[in-house]
Design a protein around this motif. Structure first.
Motif, PDB file in Angstrom:
ATOM      1  N   LEU A 432      72.236 -63.963  72.465  1.00 57.64           N
ATOM      2  CA  LEU A 432      73.484 -63.704  73.183  1.00 57.64           C
ATOM      3  C   LEU A 432      74.636 -64.130  72.275  1.00 57.64           C
ATOM      4  O   LEU A 432      74.979 -65.308  72.186  1.00 57.64           O
ATOM      5  CB  LEU A 432      73.495 -64.494  74.494  1.00 57.64           C
ATOM      6  N   CYS A 433      75.220 -63.145  71.592  1.00 60.22           N
ATOM      7  CA  CYS A 433      76.270 -63.422  70.619  1.00 60.22           C
ATOM      8  C   CYS A 433      77.634 -63.565  71.297  1.00 60.22           C
ATOM      9  O   CYS A 433      77.784 -63.322  72.497  1.00 60.22           O
ATOM     10  CB  CYS A 433      76.334 -62.306  69.579  1.00 60.22           C
ATOM     11  N   ILE A 434      78.615 -63.971  70.523  1.00 56.62           N
ATOM     12  CA  ILE A 434      79.997 -64.008  70.987  1.00 56.62           C
ATOM     13  C   ILE A 434      80.873 -63.364  69.918  1.00 56.62           C
ATOM     14  O   ILE A 434      80.446 -63.143  68.778  1.00 56.62           O
ATOM     15  CB  ILE A 434      80.496 -65.446  71.258  1.00 56.62           C
ATOM     16  N   GLU A 435      82.106 -63.043  70.308  1.00 56.96           N
ATOM     17  CA  GLU A 435      83.116 -62.575  69.357  1.00 56.96           C
ATOM     18  C   GLU A 435      84.256 -63.583  69.300  1.00 56.96           C
ATOM     19  O   GLU A 435      84.584 -64.221  70.303  1.00 56.96           O
ATOM     20  CB  GLU A 435      83.680 -61.216  69.773  1.00 56.96           C
ATOM     21  N   GLN A 500      83.987 -58.547  77.379  1.00 59.00           N
ATOM     22  CA  GLN A 500      83.441 -57.513  76.496  1.00 59.00           C
ATOM     23  C   GLN A 500      84.495 -57.186  75.438  1.00 59.00           C
ATOM     24  O   GLN A 500      85.466 -56.498  75.725  1.00 59.00           O
ATOM     25  CB  GLN A 500      83.066 -56.261  77.297  1.00 59.00           C
ATOM     26  N   GLY A 501      84.276 -57.698  74.243  1.00 56.77           N
ATOM     27  CA  GLY A 501      85.234 -57.488  73.169  1.00 56.77           C
ATOM     28  C   GLY A 501      85.021 -56.171  72.445  1.00 56.77           C
ATOM     29  O   GLY A 501      84.400 -55.229  72.958  1.00 56.77           O
ATOM     30  N   VAL A 502      85.508 -56.109  71.222  1.00 62.00           N
ATOM     31  CA  VAL A 502      85.450 -54.883  70.435  1.00 62.00           C
ATOM     32  C   VAL A 502      84.010 -54.430  70.234  1.00 62.00           C
ATOM     33  O   VAL A 502      83.711 -53.228  70.243  1.00 62.00           O
ATOM     34  CB  VAL A 502      86.153 -55.088  69.074  1.00 62.00           C
ATOM     35  N   TYR A 503      83.098 -55.389  70.068  1.00 64.06           N
ATOM     36  CA  TYR A 503      81.681 -55.060  69.866  1.00 64.06           C
ATOM     37  C   TYR A 503      80.853 -55.252  71.140  1.00 64.06           C
ATOM     38  O   TYR A 503      79.630 -55.167  71.102  1.00 64.06           O
ATOM     39  CB  TYR A 503      81.098 -55.920  68.742  1.00 64.06           C
ATOM     40  N   PRO A 643      75.658 -56.558  65.317  1.00 63.13           N
ATOM     41  CA  PRO A 643      75.043 -56.080  66.564  1.00 63.13           C
ATOM     42  C   PRO A 643      76.117 -55.653  67.558  1.00 63.13           C
ATOM     43  O   PRO A 643      77.133 -56.327  67.734  1.00 63.13           O
ATOM     44  CB  PRO A 643      74.271 -57.302  67.068  1.00 63.13           C
ATOM     45  N   VAL A 644      75.889 -54.524  68.218  1.00 64.61           N
ATOM     46  CA  VAL A 644      76.826 -53.997  69.208  1.00 64.61           C
ATOM     47  C   VAL A 644      76.148 -54.032  70.573  1.00 64.61           C
ATOM     48  O   VAL A 644      74.997 -53.618  70.715  1.00 64.61           O
ATOM     49  CB  VAL A 644      77.257 -52.558  68.867  1.00 64.61           C
TER      50      VAL A 644
END
Length: 673
Positions: A432-435, A500-503, A643-644
């Motif tokens: 679970l990534c973040i921006e 939900q950011g750009v990616y 990753p998107v």
């Protein structure tokens, strides 16, 4: 009668549920001691808990001890259910940390102890299983001093360890060595005691040392260590005496402002919500209108309490009220969620203490007809555990869950089938990534100016913030420049859009500032009929804000970060060679390496997505002797392909499609000033 809200915490299989059974039996609450293996324990009430032999959800049971009502909270030991432990920590007066005399200090033991120390929760340590083969109290004491805390002192000696005949003898005033160790420990934290002891050791009585031990334990400065066996009962009387002597009773004024924390929510036989509440202040009575709110969120409309139960001497009798210091079950709060605060006053300890979930999985029903039932079931589970983090994608008919690990996923799958009759398939877990914003970025759209079709002016600037700061909303416009409802609409939509950011990942560590605002005041015809087409509404601001914010984020640029764990790896020194290629392939980065005799200690960072494979391969590469400890360490930039994450909103990154989804008419805006 005073109350003590006591937590039992441990690494899985250290024996905390067995200890709970023994304490309940000694207090006369149960006639026969239950067995974890047989699934007959009092606190593991779920069929799934009994079948697996592990605690999944926290449980409360009460007993009387030396004039004190002890509310004992049994907690999960598996790291996948650390969120349950976190919620219990918010309501404790004291804790018992259970350590196995055979396995010693383990990975989860260290995580729990660090958190207890950080929160200054008074903690006793109980070394269990002294009757088991391989029990070694002295070795465990050294591990406690080296890995948990140097401020620990043994309160008893063990005779015949490793046998069913093991006996525990408490130390007393006659034990010269014990009083010396006690004085040495306590004088580290009290200069007056140190001075008195240096001048004349005989003038410092044993009674004064015991009094100071209790005082420093209650302040979380020192940690008495008890020994025993939950199976045979050895050492349990000494521990029972220590609970009321050394741990603090609950505090709080019953006539003060109402303040409490909901640490558990369950459903009754008729589907009604039941909230478990620890009261810190004030008194809640039946038929009281009770306000409640999420951590850091505005208070929601009060709901009327329709019934109350209070834990007391092994039972849960109905009462007219629950007062400060006690734990009660409340009915009638239909919108309540785990983690909510109740009352007008802010409850202490409402913030999160453990790392957030770092894995995510997609769950879909095996039968398409169960789609609605699955969503309802997951919503019910999210009431009990908000960190599950439901994320629904309506277009694909999929729901994503946030998780701590594979065991938690297996438990959720079994719970869906057994409690809700829904069979579901789970996709492979992914990190679970973040921006985070790479720099500042700003955008604005003006009312009545193309291409803005909404009756609102919104300007936003995005600035990076320090790591771990989360997201913040600020104003650069005058507070009275437009109605507060419109400002609130912008703020709420900003936080929603940042999910939900750009990616497609949650945007963290940023400050969003409202730089431009404007609206059309309420318009009406001569006969007084409201003309919506000429008047700004909150909906205009909620629909425009995502476009402006995503434009600002795009100009700022964002970078994707993946979660990483800090690892501590103990292995035989001669296995370092075979293990090193695996660590390199898993992108683990050792920071320190220490070789002592035949043992090698490695410490470093590893991506969360790689931990499971390291756990799986470690026994085979280290002859089963490798010991791995992992703890969340933060985030690091993703290297290689970014990753998107699939979007679940109306996608404000693509303006035309977004407008077609949120408004029926994207052109032909009415004229106006």
């Amino acid at each position: 009668m005073h109350a003590l809200n006591l937590g039992i915490l441990a690494h899985v299989d250290a024996g905390k549920t067995s200890l709970t059974e023994r304490l309940l039996h000694a207090a006369g609450v149960i006639d026969e001691i239950g067995s974890v293996d047989d699934g007959s324990t009092r606190t593991d009430s779920l069929a799934l808990e009994r079948r697996r032999g592990i605690t999944i959800r926290s449980a409360v049971v009460s007993f009387a001890l030396n004039g004190v009502t002890v509310n004992l909270l049994d907690t999960p030991g598996h790291p996948d259910f650390i969120a349950e432990v976190e919620r219990v920590l918010n309501v404790l007066d004291g804790a018992v940390l259970v350590v196995s005399a055979v396995e010693g200090v383990q990975a989860q033991t260290r995580v729990l102890m660090r958190t207890l120390q950080r929160l200054c929760i008074p903690t006793l340590i109980f070394v269990n299983k002294v009757d088991r083969r391989g029990a070694d109290g002295e070795r465990v004491l050294r591990q406690i001093a080296g890995r948990l805390t140097p401020d620990a002192v043994a309160m008893a000696a063990v005779d015949g360890p490793g046998t069913r005949a093991a006996r525990v003898t408490p130390y007393g005033a006659a034990g010269t060595g014990f009083t010396e160790r006690l004085a040495d420990l306590l004088t580290r934290h009290d200069d007056a005691l140190l001075t008195a002891y240096v001048e004349d050791p005989s003038a410092v009585s044993y009674g004064r040392l015991r009094g100071e031990l209790a005082a420093q334990t209650r302040r979380g400065l020192v940690h008495p260590v008890f020994f025993g066996s939950a199976v045979t009962g050895a050492g349990l009387e000494t521990l029972r005496a220590g609970l009321t002597e050394l741990l603090p009773a609950a505090t709080g004024a019953a006539d003060g402002p109402v303040s409490g924390t909901v640490f558990k929510v369950e459903r009754g036989p008729a589907g009604e919500k039941i909230a478990y509440v620890r009261m810190f202040s004030g008194t809640v009575r039946t038929r009281d209108p009770l306000p409640f709110h999420g951590p850091g969120a505005p208070r929601r409309s009060p709901a009327k309490v329709t019934a109350i139960s209070v834990f007391d001497r092994g039972a849960e009798p109905r009462r007219d009220a629950v007062a400060a210091g006690r734990i009660g079950k409340l009915w009638g709060l239909g919108d309540i969620r785990t983690g909510d605060g109740v009352g007008a006053a802010e409850a202490p300890g409402s913030r999160q203490h453990f790392a957030p979930p770092t894995l995510e999985t997609v769950v879909v029903p095996r039968r398409p007809a169960d789609r609605r039932a699955l969503h309802l079931a997951l919503t019910r589970l999210a009431e009990q555990d908000p960190l599950i983090g439901l994320r629904r994608d309506g277009s694909r008919g999929q729901t994503s869950l946030s998780l701590y690990g594979e065991v938690q996923k297996e438990v959720i799958e079994a719970t869906l089938a057994e409690e809700f009759g829904v069979e579901a398939d789970f996709h492979a877990t992914t990190p679970l990534c973040i921006e985070r914003p790479a720099g500042p970025g700003a955008a604005f759209e003006i009312i009545a100016e193309d291409p803005n079709p909404f009756l609102a002016t919104v300007g936003l600037r995005v600035d990076p913030a320090p790591a771990g700061a989360g997201s913040d909303f600020r104003l650069e416009v005058e507070l009275g420049s437009m109605p507060h409802a419109f400002v609130r609409a912008v703020e709420e939509t900003v936080h929603e859009t940042l999910r939900q950011g750009v990616y497609g990942w949650q945007v963290e560590d940023c400050t969003v500032t409202l730089t431009h605002s404007g609206y059309w005041a309420r318009q009406s015809h001569a006969h007084g009929v409201f003309d919506k087409s000429m008047s700004s509404t909150s909906g205009d601001f909620r629909q425009l804000t995502p476009l402006v914010l995503m434009d600002a984020l795009r100009r700022a640029g964002t970078r994707v970060y993946e979660p990483v764990h800090r690892f501590r790896l103990e292995i035989p020194a001669d296995t370092l060679g075979p293990l090193s290629p695996l660590l390199a392939r898993l992108h683990a980065v050792p920071r320190t390496q220490t070789v002592r005799d035949a043992e090698c200690l490695l410490e470093g960072e590893i991506p969360v997505a790689r931990v499971h494979e390291l756990e799986r391969r470690l026994p085979g590469l280290t002859r089963g002797e490798g010991v791995l400890e992992c703890a969340f360490a933060g985030y690091q930039p993703v290297h290689g392909e970014v990753p998107v994450r699939a979007r679940t909103d109306h996608d404000p990154l693509h303006r035309k499609e977004y407008l077609l989804k949120v408004v029926r008419r994207v052109a032909g805006r009415p004229e106006g000033g």
